[in-house]
Every structure is written in C-alpha cells, then in structure tokens.
Motif scaffolding. Structure first.
Motif, mmCIF file in Angstrom:
data_model
loop_
_atom_site.group_PDB
_atom_site.id
_atom_site.type_symbol
_atom_site.label_atom_id
_atom_site.label_comp_id
_atom_site.label_asym_id
_atom_site.label_seq_id
_atom_site.Cartn_x
_atom_site.Cartn_y
_atom_site.Cartn_z
ATOM 1 N N ARG A 1 -39.008 28.905 30.552
ATOM 2 C CA ARG A 1 -40.010 28.013 29.962
ATOM 3 C C ARG A 1 -41.301 28.753 29.626
ATOM 4 N NH1 ARG A 1 -40.996 22.582 29.727
ATOM 5 N NH2 ARG A 1 -39.188 22.102 31.028
ATOM 6 N N GLU A 2 -41.838 29.511 30.583
ATOM 7 C CA GLU A 2 -43.110 30.192 30.356
ATOM 8 C C GLU A 2 -43.017 31.171 29.185
ATOM 9 O OE1 GLU A 2 -44.704 31.951 33.850
ATOM 10 O OE2 GLU A 2 -44.781 30.077 34.984
ATOM 11 N N ALA B 1 -38.215 24.396 18.260
ATOM 12 C CA ALA B 1 -37.964 23.690 19.517
ATOM 13 C C ALA B 1 -36.591 24.113 20.016
ATOM 14 C CB ALA B 1 -38.011 22.176 19.312
ATOM 15 N N ARG C 1 -41.288 25.231 21.649
ATOM 16 C CA ARG C 1 -41.310 24.024 22.468
ATOM 17 C C ARG C 1 -39.964 23.872 23.173
ATOM 18 N NH1 ARG C 1 -41.143 17.886 20.042
ATOM 19 N NH2 ARG C 1 -41.072 16.757 22.029
ATOM 20 N N LEU C 2 -39.994 23.811 24.488
ATOM 21 C CA LEU C 2 -38.760 23.636 25.251
ATOM 22 C C LEU C 2 -38.536 22.160 25.523
ATOM 23 C CD1 LEU C 2 -36.367 24.867 26.789
ATOM 24 C CD2 LEU C 2 -37.820 24.924 28.821
ATOM 25 N N GLU D 1 -42.694 29.073 25.831
ATOM 26 C CA GLU D 1 -43.916 28.373 25.448
ATOM 27 C C GLU D 1 -45.019 29.360 25.067
ATOM 28 O OE1 GLU D 1 -44.726 25.633 28.627
ATOM 29 O OE2 GLU D 1 -43.191 24.214 27.919
ATOM 30 N N ARG E 1 -34.190 26.420 30.417
ATOM 31 C CA ARG E 1 -35.402 25.995 31.116
ATOM 32 C C ARG E 1 -35.959 27.082 32.036
ATOM 33 N NH1 ARG E 1 -34.793 21.244 33.036
ATOM 34 N NH2 ARG E 1 -32.674 20.799 32.367
#
Length: 224
Positions: free
Chosen positions: A58-59, A41, A67-68, A62, A55
């Motif tokens: 993110r893509e 994470a 896990r962001l 993930e 952030r």
C-alpha cells in the motif's frame, strides 16, 4: 514500448493459476502506468490467497500515486470473503486506468462474474499469466484447461497471455525463455496472443529479442 502502449485498455484484469506471479505483475503494471502519467487504481480482488496480496505494498503504491482499492483491514482476514465497495468507482470512472488483481484459478476468478455486465461495457483486457515453473500448469494442455475454466466461470474472453515464468531468486534468462516456449504453445492452442514476457529489469540486455515488460521484485515472502 511504453506500458501505456503495450497495455492500451482502460481496464486490465489479471488472472492465472495460483502462484504464477499475478500480483507481482499487477503491482509492477500499476506502477509503470502511473509512472507514465496515468491516473491508476489497483484493485486487490484476491479473496483466495492470504499471502502475496497487493495490499501489502500500500505505502509503495500510494507514494507512486496509485490508488489501492482493497477490502478494509478489519475484513481482510474474515472467513466470509468481502469485496471493496470502491470497486464500482474504478469500473465506472473512465478517467482512471484500473488494474484488477484477481485470485488464482477459476475459484478466485469467480469474483469477476458478478461484475461482468459492467466490465463488458468498458474497454478491457483479460490477461492470463503463464508460469512454466508452477507444477500445476507446466504443460500447455493443463495451462489451457485453467484458462478456459476461468473464461467459463467469468463469462469473459481472455485477450492476452503474459509469460511470467520465474524461479524466484534462481531465475535466469533461460528460465524466461523456457516459459516463453510454453506460452507460445498455449497461444497456438487457444488463439490468444502472447502480449509480453514479464521479467526482472536486470535481464533486459540478455532478453532484447523478446517483447519484455521489465519488473522489479516488489512482493516478498512472509518470512522475508
């Protein structure tokens, strides 16, 4: 050496002065740990700098199984900083390797103070990123001052240094080596060990004599 071997602690807290490349290092570390099979994470706790936030990837994160943990988008640009509630789960779930991307300088690192009791109960490392190309911390004395100020604000002890000296697209192997000299001097002054030199993977062949953590450039400038 694998990422899991070089960074064996369950929690890795990444600090340093603004602009040293903490977020680039944090994102690459999270991806490397996940690539080696760890449950990871990445917590975006930078409430100071509106740019170069974890952030933004993110893509990518993930998709790699990372896990962001970040403030909801609705609060991301709020005047009053907010911290993600899910952070408690990262600190308490010992089956997860947590990478905490902390805001630059003592002001940004202050967010760690409220979580100090929880962090002290866990297996953690507090890394301080050194970048000799940043004017504000290009001397060992000034870099040491910021490191000690971060320790004072957070109540946590710095356990390792990371040399992440770069000049963006103008970086060369010599740039990394020059930063390494500064990091070694900071290590001598503080007694905090130099863990590794973070540099683009394309420089691996020319930096084989260094403890290198190879990275890919993941963070882009807002106008790129």
């Amino acid at each position: 050496m694998t990422a899991l071997e070089r960074f064996p602690h369950r929690l890795t807290l990444v600090t340093g002065h603004y602009g040293t490349g903490k977020t680039e290092f944090s994102v690459n570390l999270a991806l490397a740990l996940a690539g080696e099979g760890a449950r990871v994470a990445l917590a975006d706790l930078d409430i100071v700098n509106p740019y170069f936030r974890s952030r933004e990837r993110r893509e990518l994160l993930e998709a790699a199984g990372v896990r962001l943990v970040a403030t909801p988008q609705a609060l991301a640009d709020a005047d009053v900083p907010a911290l993600p509630a899910e952070l408690h789960a990262v600190l308490e779930d010992r089956a997860v390797r947590g990478v905490l991307d902390i805001g630059g300088d003592p002001s940004g690192a202050r967010v760690l103070a409220r979580y100090r009791p929880k962090i002290l109960k866990e297996d953690y490392q507090l890394l301080y990123v050194v970048n000799a190309a940043r004017p504000e911390v290009r001397t060992a004395e000034r870099s040491t001052e910021v490191l000690r100020a971060i320790e004072a604000v957070t109540g946590l002890r710095c356990t390792g240094l990371v040399n992440n000296t770069h000049l963006c697209h103008e970086t060369a192997p010599e740039t990394v080596r020059e930063g390494g000299a500064l990091a070694e001097e900071v290590s001598r002054i503080t007694g905090v060990p130099l863990i590794c030199h973070a540099a683009e993977a394309r420089f691996q062949d020319r930096l084989r004599d260094l403890e290198l953590f190879p990275m890919e450039i993941r963070m882009k400038k807002p106008w790129e």
